[in-house]
Design an enzyme around this catalytic site. Structure first.
Site, PDB file in Angstrom:
ATOM      1  N   THR A  41      -7.577  -0.220  -6.314  1.00 18.55           N
ATOM      2  CA  THR A  41      -8.077  -1.095  -5.326  1.00 18.55           C
ATOM      3  C   THR A  41      -7.124  -2.479  -5.421  1.00 18.55           C
ATOM      4  O   THR A  41      -6.888  -2.995  -6.319  1.00 18.55           O
ATOM      5  CB  THR A  41      -9.502  -1.553  -5.768  1.00 18.55           C
ATOM      6  OG1 THR A  41     -10.318  -0.461  -6.113  1.00 18.55           O
ATOM      7  CG2 THR A  41     -10.129  -2.224  -4.893  1.00 18.55           C
ATOM      8  N   GLU A  56       0.450   4.206 -12.681  1.00 19.26           N
ATOM      9  CA  GLU A  56       1.509   3.770 -11.763  1.00 19.26           C
ATOM     10  C   GLU A  56       2.865   3.518 -12.396  1.00 19.26           C
ATOM     11  O   GLU A  56       3.924   3.679 -11.571  1.00 19.26           O
ATOM     12  CB  GLU A  56       1.072   2.305 -11.550  1.00 19.26           C
ATOM     13  CG  GLU A  56      -0.137   1.975 -10.474  1.00 19.26           C
ATOM     14  CD  GLU A  56      -1.461   1.933 -11.196  1.00 19.26           C
ATOM     15  OE1 GLU A  56      -1.398   2.224 -12.488  1.00 19.26           O
ATOM     16  OE2 GLU A  56      -2.384   1.391 -10.652  1.00 19.26           O
ATOM     17  N   ARG A 105      -3.014  -8.487  -5.423  1.00 19.22           N
ATOM     18  CA  ARG A 105      -4.354  -8.753  -6.006  1.00 19.22           C
ATOM     19  C   ARG A 105      -4.314  -9.546  -7.318  1.00 19.22           C
ATOM     20  O   ARG A 105      -3.092  -9.521  -7.969  1.00 19.22           O
ATOM     21  CB  ARG A 105      -4.915  -7.238  -6.216  1.00 19.22           C
ATOM     22  CG  ARG A 105      -6.227  -7.034  -7.090  1.00 19.22           C
ATOM     23  CD  ARG A 105      -6.640  -5.773  -7.607  1.00 19.22           C
ATOM     24  NE  ARG A 105      -7.071  -5.763  -8.906  1.00 19.22           N
ATOM     25  CZ  ARG A 105      -7.720  -4.671  -9.395  1.00 19.22           C
ATOM     26  NH1 ARG A 105      -7.631  -3.643  -8.662  1.00 19.22           N
ATOM     27  NH2 ARG A 105      -8.075  -4.725 -10.606  1.00 19.22           N
ATOM     28  N   ASN A 135     -14.766   5.579  -9.772  1.00 22.76           N
ATOM     29  CA  ASN A 135     -14.966   4.207  -9.190  1.00 22.76           C
ATOM     30  C   ASN A 135     -13.758   3.764  -8.204  1.00 22.76           C
ATOM     31  O   ASN A 135     -14.230   2.929  -7.243  1.00 22.76           O
ATOM     32  CB  ASN A 135     -14.388   3.245 -10.494  1.00 22.76           C
ATOM     33  CG  ASN A 135     -14.868   1.773 -10.475  1.00 22.76           C
ATOM     34  OD1 ASN A 135     -16.003   1.492  -9.888  1.00 22.76           O
ATOM     35  ND2 ASN A 135     -13.934   0.813 -10.551  1.00 22.76           N
TER      36      ASN A 135
END
Lengths: 64, 1179
Positions: free
Chosen positions: B31, B64, B114, B1005
């Site tokens: 996210t 990642e 972020r 999630n």
């Protein structure tokens, strides 16, 4: 203010322990939409569309 | 050149451009970047071609770090490669960013920037991540709006290819990534025209190949490494004109002009802000407002951040500028200033008579940055000595960095309409608003903006939609704070939220409610009524639920409220709006049949017809807030000062000093008990005469809201009249009374308790919550405050007996019917007083501890699980580290005690030390031995200073005496994928740690991406046509170590096996791992989440899931360590999977593949079972 170990709360002195008014009713949530209830225990059974809507929300709507 | 109009968010705009130029995308979800990868995958699945005539190959990696490795490899292999990430994900890519920049590969990373997890995790946007990557050698290009994303994303790709340097293209997470605007994009053929095909050929010719092989990635020493680094300098100089060239091409094709930096504002500005990202839009708005009143404000927007061209910056600064404020959306603790500020200061180093330059921080974790805050920045510049290192948007009363903010300004252009719509997750409000935006965008020449603000509940959380419409471009990159229209779709919100804080004078407020005017008078809080009257609000109600029910839509109110919205906002002519709404309904619901379509049409019509205007009495203006008529309760300080304001969405007003003493991010346990949200529509009613006291209801309850209590006579006597009890069954409980008590305002109403109840006629029946509140609220209060846990009883060891201990996980933010929480709730009942939990990021960290709601709590002795979340990938290592610390302390204790044993001390001291050492690794026994030791050492005296110090050391470390029960907890995303390497290493260590995996078979999630736990045929993101590969058998892999305790469990499938597995795992003196089947809303269980526990049972009966235990201890006894606990599957595997949308939708969407995949899934499950059978039958 510091959070000491003894400050852990145990739910004491809780204003909302006596309250009767809901603040976050999920009456309009997709999974709550009742197509029918299971007999006897009256557990909610949503329609398949609502199951899909509820799934869609956690997959695509809710952003976490 | 054709232009395409689309109404999309920033993520989709970035993905649109990326798709064109990408051969391969190696990704991992995080996210708020995940959407980019998902839409690219969706387009590829639907056959869209990039400019090379091929579909993009999207691969989901295990992390990642893995994604960046694959991205690097793919580039070296000659494919144009992109990836999409944010936050910690970008940080995990940093090593490969250095590599790909050093090797001059034209990769592009699109980053929805972020916040980084520091004292807390945040999914929200700022520049901490990209700033952490600024040394990697990537060119960095920043977009400040959705349109800029659409224009600059292609520049990143084009310049990377021509300039032979990779690009990091970034934009603000959420504020831009999730903001929807109507934008223009170019067609792919335009991108193709711009592309330097010679450069593409050079790139592909330079790829690794055995046909003309080369060596890359050598090891170099101090003789040449430095020179090699410097040899790349010309590429950084040359990339600047390359970027300019492509910005020029974008201008040529679109008419929109961009520079490396852009100037906005007074040509003779005196006060200048330099900034990048979405805040630049708000600054432009503020400049327009103030310059029209005679001020001379200016702005420089940074687009190309690296390489940072001082020349280009300085050329744009008007000679008239006296003072500059640089705004950074990041924080670099301990530095002289944040990165952009330092870059700007350095740029002016050799400029004679340079302006005064100050720096400030704003907007961390998407903290709203408004016009008033920008005004404060300019005001600060006007001071003789402007404050440096300031902050805006917060009240810093600790180090006093914050600027004073004037009253909020309305700087939005005349004619812009702003709306706020308060809804509930999955009630259709957000979807309807997205549709409204599209309708208005496509049927008018208006500019549109939509932004959605949620809380952290995965399902059922509050949603606030912020919508704007106007003739002028919408530059308001902040939440609606001057609303023309506010709608509240959930009546219960009036009891908690300050709904009309943003309403304009004369604005419109609509409430979805069944209350009559008289009932409104009684039920609406005075503060709300007063606000309505003071602001001359036009107040309407509509009984959307009543209308929907009448039509046959149940609780689906979204189309009703849509009709109301269009009628009252008057943004489009109503006939046009209705026509478009109904056409939208046709498209959306057409497949479901004419009846459904007509019902929704009717919903729109009836919503419009039945709007009721409430006549607002003048008396409301003078109403005072309600006084507390009952005894004033002084709640704990944390609850009063932090939790309550945060829960009411007023946390933004908290000053920095509110966090004094908890600067390290510590929050107290057990705050969820204070919420009492009243989520449920129906809650269980206990019929005591039918109850057989099996406690299965409490055993399966995901939220710990239904519990058995044992009362003595005195407790029964003092109980409220309605506190019905019955004689407790079982010899151990003779003489006591038994009750099942529910907390109605904590209950989610899932119904699992009633569903699993085996009593004849059912001892639990779901009833409307309104019928239960009057008696059960005082009953619950009595039970938790006055009924003690009977310590002296001889409790049995069955699952029933476990439930009499208070759970130390309660009222979490998990979804109704969540399959994860019952397991860990049970664990806290077994070991909670000694537990330390290391929790991976995922659903289990979000439902446990989204501030201010902390669901793990303490018992009456003040003990309970300690809980911490580190990151996603490192959870096993994190928990292992906790274990190492505890082990080291306890080893010192043992050393101390051995010293005492060998010394001249009393026999009772030696005995107590012997006992402690003997029982050191036995959980319960060590508690007893520890207490005995402390009692014995209480009055210890000695003339020997060394002995005195040893005893002092023991007492100081007394917290470590009782054996800790250490649990590493998380979902399958962690255990099977990103955290697998660490998990494997920790399991290999042989140390005494325990792992609990909540196996939802998907990344729950982050929105349902496939994991290696996802079985064949399940549809998930990145497995859109059903997962082809089988499910990893994590348990069997762990068994190969030989000394790891492994179990697979399913609550309600076999309650006894579950308790046994937990106890055996904890007692095992070595690593343990328990894999727990956890149904999730993502599965789309057709029977409803009220049957999530029944689903677990069915899964085992159908052979979809298997129960077993592998106990190394049994080997030492000469027995087979593997015990298969589940029986031969007898139920239909096919029926089981088709009972879930994640499987059944495959048959609809991909009928050709479905059958083959279903068969493969069944075969895989069968093979697994046979493997287990073989293990179980080994001699």
């Amino acid at each position: 203010m510091s959070v000491k170990k003894i400050d852990n709360l145990q739910g004491r002195d809780n204003k909302r322990l006596k309250t009767k008014d809901p603040t976050n009713s999920e009456g309009t949530a997709a999974w709550q939409n009742s197509e029918q209830s299971y007999k006897v225990d009256m557990v909610n059974k949503p329609s398949i569309e609502n199951v899909i809507d509820a799934k869609d929300w956690v997959d695509n709507g809710s952003q976490l | 050149m054709a232009k395409v109009l689309m109404t999309v968010d920033g993520n989709t705009a970035a993905a649109y451009a990326a798709y064109a130029f990408t051969d391969v995308a190696a990704i991992y979800p995080i996210t708020p970047s995940t959407t980019m990868a998902e839409v690219v995958d969706e387009w590829s699945a639907n056959g869209r071609k990039n400019i090379f005539g091929q579909r993009v190959n999207v691969v989901e990696m295990q992390s990642e770090a893995g994604a960046s490795g694959a991205y690097h490899g793919s580039l070296q292999g000659g494919a144009l490669t992109s990836t999409f990430t944010a936050s910690q994900g970008l940080l995990l890519m940093i090593p490969n960013m250095y590599k790909t920049a050093g090797e001059q590969l034209p990769g592009v990373i699109h980053c929805s920037a972020r916040a980084i997890a520091t004292h807390a995790l945040s999914i929200f946007g700022d520049h901490q991540d990209v700033m952490a990557a600024r040394q990697t050698g990537y060119a960095m290009l920043c977009a400040g709006s959705v349109q800029e994303v659409a224009d600059l994303a292609p520049v990143a790709h084009l310049a990377a290819i021509k300039g032979r340097l990779p690009f990091l293209h970034f934009f603000d997470g959420f504020r831009t990534s999730h903001e929807i605007q109507k934008i223009e994009v170019l067609e792919y053929r335009d991108y193709a025209e711009m592309l330097d095909m010679d450069a593409v050929k050079r790139f592909r010719d330079n790829a690794l190949t055995p046909n003309h092989p080369v060596i890359r990635g050598t090891a170099q020493n101090s003789d040449i490494y430095f020179q090699g680094r410097e040899a790349a300098n010309p590429f950084y100089t040359n990339i600047i004109p390359v970027v300019e060239e492509y910005l020029g091409k974008i201008e040529q094709y679109t008419g929109r002009k961009y520079g490396l930096f852009d100037y906005y504002g007074a040509p003779d500005a005196e006060y200048l802000i330099i900034a990048m990202g979405s805040v630049t839009q708000t600054i432009e708005q503020t400049i327009d407002y103030y310059n029209s009143q005679g001020e001379k404000y200016g702005l420089i927007k940074v687009h190309l951040y690296r390489p940072f061209s001082t020349d280009h910056l300085l050329k744009l600064v008007p000679k008239s500028v006296k003072k500059i404020a640089v705004l950074d959306r990041t924080k670099e603790p301990g530095s002289v200033g944040e990165p952009l500020y330092v870059d700007v200061c350095t740029s002016f180093l050799r400029v004679p008579n340079a302006p005064i330059i100050v720096g400030g921080r704003y907007g961390l974790a998407s903290k709203d940055t408004t016009a008033a805050q920008i005004a404060a920045v300019y005001n600060n510049l006007k001071q003789d000595s402007p404050k440096n290192s300031f902050t805006i948007g917060i009240i810093d009363d600790v180090t006093n960095t914050s600027l004073d903010i004037p009253e909020e300004l309305d700087v939005e252009p005349e004619g812009t309409k702003a709306c706020q719509l308060w809804g509930l997750g999955s009630d259709g409000t957000v979807g309807a608003n997205k549709q409204a935006i599209k309708i208005i965008g496509e049927n008018s020449d208006m500019h549109v903006q939509a932004y959605f603000d949620y809380d952290s509940k995965k399902s059922g959380g509050i949603t606030v939609s912020h919508l704007r419409f106007g003739k002028e471009p919408i530059k308001s990159t902040y939440l609606v704070n001057h609303a023309d229209y506010i709608a509240c779709h959930n009546q219960s919100y009036v009891n908690k939220y300050h709904l009309l804080e943003s309403i304009k004078d004369g604005g419109t407020f609509v409430l979805n409610t069944g209350w009559s005017d008289e009932e409104l008078e009684v039920n609406l809080p005075n503060a709300l009524k007063r606000r309505i009257a003071e602001k001359n609000v036009k107040f309407y109600t509509v009984n959307a639920i009543g209308i929907a029910e009448e039509i046959g839509l149940g609780n689906r109110i979204n189309m009703v409220m849509q009709g109301v919205f269009f009628k009252l906002t008057n943004i489009l002519p109503i006939d046009k709006a209705i026509q478009e709404l109904k056409e939208g309904i046709n498209k959306m619901y057409g497949k479901k049949g004419e009846k459904v379509v007509n019902m929704n049409h009717e919903a729109v019509d009836k919503g419009i017809e039945q709007i009721h205007e409430v006549k607002v009495p003048d008396s409301w203006k003078n109403l005072k807030d309600e006084e507390e008529t009952e005894e004033k309760i002084k709640e704990p300080e944390f609850i009063r000062k932090i939790m309550r304001p945060m829960s009411e969405l007023k946390g933004g007003d908290l000053p920095v000093s509110a966090f004094k003493g908890i600067e390290d991010g510590t929050f107290p346990a057990g705050t969820t008990a204070y919420e009492k949200r009243g989520i449920a529509v129906n809650v269980p009613e206990w019929i005591e005469e039918r109850c057989i006291q099996c406690n299965q209801c409490a055993y399966v309850c995901p939220h710990a809201v239904i519990r058995p209590f044992l009362l003595n006579d005195e407790e029964v006597e003092k109980a409220p009249e309605t506190f019905v009890v019955k004689k407790a069954a079982g010899r151990a409980y003779e003489g006591l009374h038994f009750k099942i008590q529910i907390s109605p305002l904590d209950c989610t109403g899932c119904g699992n308790c009633a569903d699993v109840c085996p009593a004849k006629g059912k001892a639990l029946i779901m009833q409307p919550i309104g019928t239960q509140l009057e008696k059960e609220i005082p009953n619950w209060k009595y039970a938790v405050e006055n009924v003690s846990f009977k310590e002296d009883l001889n409790y049995g060891s069955t699952y029933k007996d476990t439930q009499f201990k208070a759970p130390l996980l309660e009222f979490s933010g998990a979804c109704a019917g969540c399959g994860e929480t019952p397991y860990i709730r049970l664990l806290t009942q077994l070991f909670g007083e000694r537990m330390m939990i290391a929790n991976a990021t995922g659903c289990s960290s979000i439902w446990a501890a989204s501030a201010p709601s902390t669901a793990y709590t303490i018992n009456r002795k003040g003990k309970g699980p300690s809980w911490a979340n580190s990151l996603f990938e490192d959870n096993a290592e994190f928990g292992y580290g906790m274990h190492l610390a505890v082990k080291q302390m306890r080893n010192k204790l043992e050393d101390d005690m051995r010293h005492l044993i060998d010394s001249n001390v009393e026999e009772k001291v030696k005995e107590a030390c012997h006992d402690w050492i003997h029982y050191k690794e036995d959980g319960n026994a060590s508690e007893e031995a520890s207490q005995k030791l402390l009692d014995v050492l209480e009055d210890f005296t000695s003339t020997d200073i060394e002995l005195v110090n040893i005893v002092k050391d023991i007492k100081e470390k007394k917290d470590y005496l009782a054996k800790r029960s250490i649990w590493l907890v998380g979902g399958d995303g962690w255990a099977y994928d990103i955290g697998y390497g660490g998990l494997d290493h920790v399991m290999a260590s042989g140390e005494d740690v325990n792992v609990l995996v909540f196996d939802t078979e998907v990344y729950s999630n982050t929105g349902g991406q496939a994991s290696k736990s996802t079985p064949t045929a399940a549809i998930a993101k990145f497995a859109a046509s059903g997962k082809k590969q089988g499910k990893k058998d994590l348990g069997r892999m762990m068994m190969t170590y030989g000394n790891v305790y492994v179990a697979q469990v399913g609550i309600h499938a076999d309650n006894t096996q579950l308790v046994k597995a937990f106890r055996e795992a904890e007692a095992h003196r070595g690593p343990s791992i328990i894999i727990a089947y956890s149904p999730c809303i993502n599965h789309g269980i057709k029977e409803g989440m009220g049957r999530s526990m029944a689903t677990i049972k069915k899964a085992v009966q159908a052979g979809y899931w298997h129960l077993y235990r592998y106990n190394p201890q049994l080997k030492e006894e000469g027995k087979n360590p593997f015990v298969l606990d589940s029986k031969e599957p007898k139920e239909s595997f096919r029926d089981f999977i088709l009972g879930q949308v994640r499987y059944s939708s495959l048959a609809r969407a991909f009928p050709n593949e479905a059958e083959e995949l279903f068969e493969k899934a069944e075969k895989n499950a069968r093979e697994r079972y046979e493997n287990y059978l073989r293990l179980a039958n080994m001699q």
